[in-house]
Motif scaffolding. Structure first.
Motif, PDB file in Angstrom:
ATOM      1  N   LEU A 166       0.829  -1.198   0.000  1.00  0.00           N
ATOM      2  CA  LEU A 166       0.000   0.000   0.000  1.00  0.00           C
ATOM      3  C   LEU A 166       0.867   1.253   0.000  1.00  0.00           C
ATOM      4  CD1 LEU A 166      -2.537  -1.070   2.773  1.00  0.00           C
ATOM      5  CD2 LEU A 166      -2.852  -1.196   0.298  1.00  0.00           C
ATOM      6  N   SER A 167       0.261   2.364  -0.419  1.00  0.00           N
ATOM      7  CA  SER A 167       0.953   3.647  -0.291  1.00  0.00           C
ATOM      8  C   SER A 167       1.016   3.996   1.193  1.00  0.00           C
ATOM      9  CB  SER A 167       0.195   4.731  -1.049  1.00  0.00           C
ATOM     10  OG  SER A 167      -1.056   4.975  -0.431  1.00  0.00           O
ATOM     11  N   THR A 177     -13.368  -3.066   5.919  1.00  0.00           N
ATOM     12  CA  THR A 177     -13.601  -1.677   6.316  1.00  0.00           C
ATOM     13  C   THR A 177     -15.047  -1.466   6.750  1.00  0.00           C
ATOM     14  OG1 THR A 177     -14.090  -0.987   4.049  1.00  0.00           O
ATOM     15  CG2 THR A 177     -11.792  -0.806   4.787  1.00  0.00           C
ATOM     16  N   ARG A 231      -4.053   4.627   6.993  1.00  0.00           N
ATOM     17  CA  ARG A 231      -5.498   4.488   7.172  1.00  0.00           C
ATOM     18  C   ARG A 231      -5.851   3.087   7.682  1.00  0.00           C
ATOM     19  NH1 ARG A 231      -8.351   4.806   2.091  1.00  0.00           N
ATOM     20  NH2 ARG A 231      -6.785   6.393   1.713  1.00  0.00           N
ATOM     21  N   VAL A 232      -5.174   2.051   7.174  1.00  0.00           N
ATOM     22  CA  VAL A 232      -5.415   0.671   7.629  1.00  0.00           C
ATOM     23  C   VAL A 232      -5.038   0.526   9.099  1.00  0.00           C
ATOM     24  CG1 VAL A 232      -4.610  -1.721   7.392  1.00  0.00           C
ATOM     25  CG2 VAL A 232      -5.266  -0.421   5.361  1.00  0.00           C
ATOM     26  N   SER A 270      -5.887  -9.225   3.655  1.00  0.00           N
ATOM     27  CA  SER A 270      -5.949  -8.135   4.633  1.00  0.00           C
ATOM     28  C   SER A 270      -5.171  -8.552   5.880  1.00  0.00           C
ATOM     29  CB  SER A 270      -7.405  -7.816   4.988  1.00  0.00           C
ATOM     30  OG  SER A 270      -7.455  -6.742   5.882  1.00  0.00           O
ATOM     31  N   SER A 325      -0.072   6.592   2.767  1.00  0.00           N
ATOM     32  CA  SER A 325      -1.336   7.138   3.277  1.00  0.00           C
ATOM     33  C   SER A 325      -2.384   6.032   3.464  1.00  0.00           C
ATOM     34  CB  SER A 325      -1.875   8.236   2.361  1.00  0.00           C
ATOM     35  OG  SER A 325      -2.164   7.713   1.076  1.00  0.00           O
ATOM     36  N   LYS A 326      -2.458   5.074   2.532  1.00  0.00           N
ATOM     37  CA  LYS A 326      -3.411   3.970   2.671  1.00  0.00           C
ATOM     38  C   LYS A 326      -3.010   3.055   3.827  1.00  0.00           C
ATOM     39  CE  LYS A 326      -5.250   3.734  -1.976  1.00  0.00           C
ATOM     40  NZ  LYS A 326      -5.397   2.942  -3.195  1.00  0.00           N
TER      41      LYS A 326
END
Length: 197
Positions: free
Chosen positions: A6-7, A174, A13-14, A66, A9-10
């Motif tokens: 993931l980036s 999510t 968020r996770v 995930s 920022s992502k």
């Protein structure tokens, strides 16, 4: 970032969503008994009370994709209801599970409540499904693997394990969880007591 590609920022968020998910489940620790259990009306001179109890040792096959949010979503409802979790981490992305195990080891979670194994669900799953000291099995990590999930259900049936069946595909973690994730691994005990004796 490294585990799931993931980036930054992502990935942040996770992690935030995973912390929020843990807090959400932790809030249920002292409430689930009142919501699921209670006094039952009966036609007779009795008190009738239902109380949830933990199933015991729950083997959790963690989601493959995930590796953090899915892992937390699988472990938290098992532990918050008083069970012990034996977790098989994501085979291709075990870093989050190993790191979480280190965090739990130095937190307020008692030793032995969450036990993380690294390896494949196909290798470790049959051992856990047939183990006599494992009381329940969560097949979340076998999503889309119908043959493996079926074989594990059959192995679990030999010693009467409670089984949460595998979804057809890995769910969207999510989305807000419901109570069923906690009640799947609770047993309801009902007591009848004579009144006025």
């Amino acid at each position: 970032v490294q585990s799931e590609g993931l980036s930054a920022s992502k990935a942040e968020r996770v992690v935030d969503e995973s912390v929020d998910r843990l807090v959400w489940y932790a809030g249920w620790a002292d409430k689930i008994t009142q919501v699921v259990g209670g006094a039952n009306p009966v036609a007779g001179p009795f008190f009738n009370l239902t109380t949830p109890e933990a199933t015991g040792v729950v083997a959790v096959l963690a989601p493959e994709r995930s590796s953090l949010l899915g892992l937390v979503t699988a472990i938290a409802p098992v532990v918050v209801t008083g069970n012990t979790a034996v977790v098989v981490s994501s085979y291709s992305r075990p870093l989050a599970a190993v790191t979480l195990a280190e965090v739990l080891a130095t937190s307020d979670v008692p030793g032995g409540v969450v036990n993380v194994l690294t390896g494949s669900a196909a290798t470790l799953g049959p051992w856990l499904a047939s183990h006599m000291d494992v009381n329940a099995l969560d097949l979340l990590g076998t999503a889309g693997q119908t043959d493996l999930a079926r074989d594990l259900e059959v192995a679990a049936a030999d010693n009467l394990k409670r089984v949460r069946r595998a979804p057809a595909a890995e769910p969207d973690f999510t989305r807000e969880p419901g109570l069923d994730t906690m009640t799947d691994f609770l047993e309801l005990k009902t007591v009848w007591h004579p009144m006025g004796v």
